[in-house]
Design a protein around this motif. Structure first.
Motif, PDB file in Angstrom:
ATOM      1  N   SER A 228       0.939  -1.246  -0.072  1.00 46.03           N
ATOM      2  CA  SER A 228       0.036  -0.086   0.175  1.00 46.03           C
ATOM      3  C   SER A 228       0.862   1.229  -0.095  1.00 46.03           C
ATOM      4  O   SER A 228       1.873   1.408   0.679  1.00 46.03           O
ATOM      5  CB  SER A 228      -0.747   0.099   1.112  1.00 46.03           C
ATOM      6  OG  SER A 228      -1.666   1.131   1.481  1.00 46.03           O
ATOM      7  N   VAL A 229       0.582   2.226  -0.876  1.00 48.13           N
ATOM      8  CA  VAL A 229       1.181   3.620  -0.948  1.00 48.13           C
ATOM      9  C   VAL A 229       0.572   4.292  -0.050  1.00 48.13           C
ATOM     10  O   VAL A 229      -0.674   4.519   0.130  1.00 48.13           O
ATOM     11  CB  VAL A 229       1.161   4.295  -2.276  1.00 48.13           C
ATOM     12  CG1 VAL A 229       1.798   5.551  -2.136  1.00 48.13           C
ATOM     13  CG2 VAL A 229       1.853   3.070  -3.332  1.00 48.13           C
ATOM     14  N   VAL A 230       1.182   4.788   1.275  1.00 43.50           N
ATOM     15  CA  VAL A 230       0.738   5.535   2.555  1.00 43.50           C
ATOM     16  C   VAL A 230       1.265   7.021   2.398  1.00 43.50           C
ATOM     17  O   VAL A 230       2.504   7.205   2.323  1.00 43.50           O
ATOM     18  CB  VAL A 230       1.147   4.703   3.709  1.00 43.50           C
ATOM     19  CG1 VAL A 230       0.320   5.437   4.972  1.00 43.50           C
ATOM     20  CG2 VAL A 230       0.596   3.459   3.625  1.00 43.50           C
ATOM     21  N   LEU A 231       0.333   7.868   2.758  1.00 45.57           N
ATOM     22  CA  LEU A 231       0.629   9.238   2.765  1.00 45.57           C
ATOM     23  C   LEU A 231       0.956   9.571   4.250  1.00 45.57           C
ATOM     24  O   LEU A 231       0.153   9.199   5.114  1.00 45.57           O
ATOM     25  CB  LEU A 231      -0.518  10.194   2.403  1.00 45.57           C
ATOM     26  CG  LEU A 231      -0.442  11.721   2.586  1.00 45.57           C
ATOM     27  CD1 LEU A 231       0.782  12.453   1.952  1.00 45.57           C
ATOM     28  CD2 LEU A 231      -1.591  12.536   2.350  1.00 45.57           C
ATOM     29  N   ASP A 232       2.155   9.952   4.464  1.00 48.74           N
ATOM     30  CA  ASP A 232       2.497  10.609   5.796  1.00 48.74           C
ATOM     31  C   ASP A 232       2.395  11.883   6.060  1.00 48.74           C
ATOM     32  O   ASP A 232       3.263  12.656   5.425  1.00 48.74           O
ATOM     33  CB  ASP A 232       4.048  10.072   6.065  1.00 48.74           C
ATOM     34  CG  ASP A 232       4.314  10.499   7.838  1.00 48.74           C
ATOM     35  OD1 ASP A 232       3.763  11.314   8.254  1.00 48.74           O
ATOM     36  OD2 ASP A 232       5.613   9.890   8.084  1.00 48.74           O
ATOM     37  N   SER A 233       1.306  12.258   6.774  1.00 48.07           N
ATOM     38  CA  SER A 233       1.014  13.925   6.572  1.00 48.07           C
ATOM     39  C   SER A 233       1.950  14.667   7.398  1.00 48.07           C
ATOM     40  O   SER A 233       2.066  15.759   7.145  1.00 48.07           O
ATOM     41  CB  SER A 233      -0.573  14.140   7.330  1.00 48.07           C
ATOM     42  OG  SER A 233      -0.576  13.705   8.588  1.00 48.07           O
ATOM     43  N   GLU A 234       2.574  14.156   8.296  1.00 49.44           N
ATOM     44  CA  GLU A 234       3.509  14.930   9.209  1.00 49.44           C
ATOM     45  C   GLU A 234       4.695  15.070   8.369  1.00 49.44           C
ATOM     46  O   GLU A 234       5.415  16.079   8.519  1.00 49.44           O
ATOM     47  CB  GLU A 234       3.822  14.049  10.505  1.00 49.44           C
ATOM     48  CG  GLU A 234       2.628  13.932  11.427  1.00 49.44           C
ATOM     49  CD  GLU A 234       2.942  13.310  12.597  1.00 49.44           C
ATOM     50  OE1 GLU A 234       4.017  12.899  12.808  1.00 49.44           O
ATOM     51  OE2 GLU A 234       1.975  12.984  13.622  1.00 49.44           O
TER      52      GLU A 234
END
Length: 538
Positions: free
Chosen positions: A447-453
């Protein structure tokens, strides 16, 4: 080998608009990069050998114009090559006609899902305003024989090279099968290698049309007349049958051909008509049964199989109406607007009594469902998706926040498991089986995950049995939320490369071919004009 990602970072920092943390996933990514070896942490299984390719919108503005909907942005391909515990990454914009026109004229030039450009602004465009549709293939990735295609609702898939992501061109079926629109989720029969899909004809008599494609030509199997065609996005394939659900979200044909409206605005919800399940023999196209039930809306099937000689099981992600499409407009997503919660439902098609019975399958918010493809069309136990809430192993509740976790659902009633990390928003999980596995869930999820921090994304590898993280590979930028993708084992792509290499006069080895394609020049654009456009007289 490069592991320093700083030099790949966007020159102008990309920051999310005012809104929820996940809104960065709906912001434009301009940069195209090649990372030979991405920094990794944890342990990525050494047996994981192949390429994950994803497609989705990445550019949400052209000049002073903005796209309206998540399903509108200009498409980008992302490639993750995994070998020996290492990950390389690359991304490129799809060189579609929609993209090339937009870049040349600094204008949105094609009718997208929910964005309809003003034709008065295109008198200066030499190739004309295109009111009918787009080849902006942002929804799905499919392999048929030796071809890798990116797809959308228009019957103009884009063929591309999975190694370099270079666009080859619009794939032309070169036949006369009516195909005004199509589903972006064709089904491939693992046994015969045939691709099945539906189209909607726009020439009278308007109809739904089922075809079979062997990699060379299409064969029309079945035609279902309909004065008001149904919204098509997916269907189900069992070992011997096609299950097609005709939902009461009906195309206003006259509004579509009149122009002035985006595709999404040419449908009317007519719940009084209910839904119809069509069961069709996939070998000869014979309609075996037509069953009516109450109205519901859906985008995705999970799986379907023949439970007994007179009963089908069809599992789907359903909604009470099409409000989910309205919730996915970009202004609403960026503002943190609410999204309708789907209901996972199991439909049983009773062929003895000609009735449809349904029941909630699990109480969990899950979308973009995937299964172990070896169990497609058969009895199965697990499916996976991204979700906004669910039940953790401890039983604690999770807050709903777009898609903040990966979910594993046991359809037999077992425990629902999740992966979750604060500030991280995963995308569709792709199941990759362990070649030495013996159980249905022996494998990993990608899964491609967005790390918002961090304002960046990473590729996540999760143990599909336990839903525990195994490893990850960091990317140099954020990846806008994509819509579809597929993992191709190295042996499958090696076969494709070998066919191409052997077909050259030089008699290249596969290794030579891989080395050579890295230095190919960029194409000027798609290499052929789709027969779909030819039939429209363009």
């Amino acid at each position: 080998m490069n592991k320093d990602l700083d030099r790949f970072a966007p020159k102008v920092p990309v920051t999310p608009s005012d809104g929820p943390a996940y809104s960065l996933g709906f912001e434009t990514l301009e940069s195209e990069v090649e990372v030979d070896e991405a920094p990794t942490s944890g342990e990525i299984p050494s047996w994981l050998s192949g390429t994950l390719v994803r497609t989705g919108p990445a550019k949400f503005e052209v000049g002073e114009q903005k796209f309206n909907h998540w399903f509108d942005g200009l498409g980008m391909l992302h490639r993750f090559q995994l070998e020996g515990g290492k990950v390389s990454y690359g991304n490129k914009f799809i060189q579609s006609r929609a993209y090339l026109h937009a870049m040349e004229n600094d204008q949105i030039s094609f009718r997208e899902f929910a964005t309809d450009p003003d034709p008065d602004k295109f008198h200066h465009v030499s190739q004309g305003y295109e009111p009918h549709g787009t080849d902006n293939a942002i929804v799905n990735i499919v392999k048929i024989k030796d071809k890798i295609l990116a797809t959308t609702q228009m019957p103009m898939p884009i063929e591309f090279d999975p190694h370099t992501l270079k666009t080859i061109g619009t794939f032309d079926f070169e036949d006369n099968i009516p195909d005004g629109f199509t589903t972006p989720h064709p089904q491939v029969d693992a046994e015969g290698g045939y691709m099945y899909n539906w189209t909607i004809s726009l020439d009278p008599p308007v109809s739904h049309n089922l075809y079979r494609f062997d990699g060379e030509k299409r064969e029309l199997l079945c035609t279902i007349p309909s004065e008001e065609p149904s919204f098509l996005n997916s269907f189900a394939l069992t070992e011997d049958y096609i299950v097609f659900v005709e939902q009461p979200y009906r195309l206003d044909y006259m509004a579509l051909i009149a122009g002035g409206k985006a595709f999404a605005n040419c449908f009317d919800w007519k719940p009084e008509q209910g839904c119809t399940f069509w069961i069709i023999d996939k070998e000869n196209g014979e309609v075996l049964r037509k069953l009516k039930t109450d109205a519901f809306f859906f985008l995705h099937h999970i799986n379907a199989y023949l439970e007994s000689d007179d009963s089908f099981v069809v599992d789907m992600v359903t909604y009470k109406d099409p409000a989910i499409l309205g919730a996915l407009y970009l202004d609403k997503l960026r503002a943190g607007g609410g999204i309708p919660v789907p209901l996972i439902r199991r439909f049983r098609l009773d062929l003895t009594n000609d009735v449809v019975r349904s029941e909630p399958l699990r109480d969990a918010f899950v979308e973009l469902p995937r299964i172990n493809s070896a169990f497609s069309g058969q009895y199965y136990q697990y499916f996976y998706g991204f979700g906004g809430y669910g039940s953790a192993p401890s039983g604690s509740s999770l807050s709903y926040d777009f898609a903040n976790c990966l979910v594993k659902v046991d359809v037999t009633g077992g425990t629902t498991l999740i992966w979750q990390q604060d500030g991280c928003f995963p995308g569709e999980p792709i199941f990759v089986p362990d070649p030495k596995g013996t159980q249905e869930d022996d494998g990993v999820l990608l899964s491609v995950v967005l790390d918002s921090e961090a304002s960046k994304s990473f590729l996540l590898v999760v143990d599909a049995r336990t839903m525990q993280e195994m490893g990850r590979a960091d990317l140099p930028h954020h990846v806008p939320f994509s819509l579809g993708g597929e993992f191709f084992p190295r042996k499958d792509l090696m076969a494709t490369a070998e066919e191409v290499a052997m077909s050259t006069d030089a008699g290249l080895t596969v290794e030579d071919f891989y080395a050579a394609i890295q230095n190919l020049p960029e194409p000027d654009g798609p290499t052929n004009k789709s027969g779909w456009l030819k039939r429209l007289g363009r």
